[in-house]
Motif scaffolding. Structure first.
Motif, mmCIF file in Angstrom:
data_model
loop_
_atom_site.group_PDB
_atom_site.id
_atom_site.type_symbol
_atom_site.label_atom_id
_atom_site.label_comp_id
_atom_site.label_asym_id
_atom_site.label_seq_id
_atom_site.Cartn_x
_atom_site.Cartn_y
_atom_site.Cartn_z
ATOM 1 N N PHE A 183 22.927 -0.758 19.819
ATOM 2 C CA PHE A 183 23.108 -1.401 21.112
ATOM 3 C C PHE A 183 24.295 -2.356 21.037
ATOM 4 O O PHE A 183 24.662 -2.842 19.969
ATOM 5 C CB PHE A 183 21.851 -2.169 21.520
ATOM 6 N N ASN A 213 24.465 -1.915 27.737
ATOM 7 C CA ASN A 213 23.189 -1.449 27.210
ATOM 8 C C ASN A 213 22.313 -0.769 28.259
ATOM 9 O O ASN A 213 21.323 -0.119 27.905
ATOM 10 C CB ASN A 213 22.431 -2.609 26.563
ATOM 11 N N ARG A 228 22.738 2.777 27.318
ATOM 12 C CA ARG A 228 22.135 3.011 26.009
ATOM 13 C C ARG A 228 20.617 3.029 26.093
ATOM 14 O O ARG A 228 19.954 3.882 25.486
ATOM 15 C CB ARG A 228 22.607 1.933 25.022
#
Length: 265
Positions: free
Chosen positions: A156, A166, A169
């Motif tokens: 991350f 993020n 992600r």
């Protein structure tokens, strides 16, 4: 055509030096590189050692290190080094860290050596010569179904803009958690790419592409039969925004999930 395999012996010598330093030196003083990011004394010591060594042995080739940038006069060829890939793991005593030395020609990776000092493994490849682990030829996984795939995702983001970065992600991790056999985060892109080449991972997704992180691993994975791409499916280069890899059969499913998981704006 240049035979990049001729440069493997000097690359191995350089990585031998780095491996021994990682195994014998303590992390020492940590230098902050931003929010929750750091370099250890060992990172700097290895990079300086290899910068000097490679300048003496291959003065015609430039050098790029993660910690202290570029040097040398290489117009077409550049060594690319991550002295300790997975510094946080290294500092915490985790064996999941690596030395990663790649060679880049005109934005494409043509040679790579990755050593896992605390696991005792050495991965290497040169364009057109195949990929090897500890001297034995290796091949990427042939898994074709996402439900049977072990997928690794990159770290991350930290620092400025991390929350926004993020989002994607986290969405990707959640999507793979629902569809893949298992998802892993090891904290070292070099290790991830080496294990992709070795068939120990079926796919790897990292939404970044720093040359010191990826230049060695992408040529090793490609020579093992994996296909590396950017998020849009275009072939991976040093200019790609992401590093996504799997075998030819699995990659379309991996790319589709990554693309579908992009946050809606």
């Amino acid at each position: 055509m240049t035979d990049y395999g001729d440069l493997l012996p000097v690359a191995h010598e350089a990585v031998d030096l780095a491996r021994d330093m990682m195994r014998t030196l303590r992390p020492g003083v940590l230098t902050g590189k931003g929010d929750r990011d750091m370099a250890s004394e060992v990172d700097f010591a290895i990079e300086r050692k290899l910068r000097t060594f490679l300048a003496e042995r291959t003065p015609q080739i430039g050098f790029l290190g993660e910690e202290e940038g570029t040097s040398g006069a290489g117009d077409e060829l550049t060594w690319s080094l991550d002295p300790v890939d997975g510094t946080v793991n290294f500092v915490h005593g985790s064996p999941l860290c690596a030395v990663s030395l790649g060679l880049i020609e005109r934005r494409r990776s043509v040679l790579g050596v990755i050593d896992l000092p605390f696991l005792g493994n050495r991965y290497f490849a040169a364009l057109g010569h195949g990929a090897f682990a500890d001297g034995e030829r290796i091949h990427a996984s042939r898994t074709g179904e996402l439900t049977e795939a072990l997928v690794a995702v990159g770290d991350f983001a930290v620092g400025q803009g991390a929350a926004r970065l993020n989002e994607h992600r986290l969405a990707i991790t959640a999507a793979f958690a629902e569809q893949a056999q298992r998802v892993r985060m090891f904290g070292s892109a070099a290790l991830d790419l080496a294990w992709l080449a070795h068939g120990r991972l079926d796919a790897f997704v990292m939404l970044s592409n720093k040359p010191w992180d990826t230049s060695a691993g992408v040529i090793i994975a490609a020579e093992a039969g994996a296909r590396l791409a950017d998020v849009d499916g275009s072939p991976h280069t040093a200019d790609s925004g992401a590093t996504i890899g799997a075998n030819e059969a699995l990659l379309p499913s991996v790319l589709a999930l990554v693309q579908q998981s992009a946050p809606v704006r």
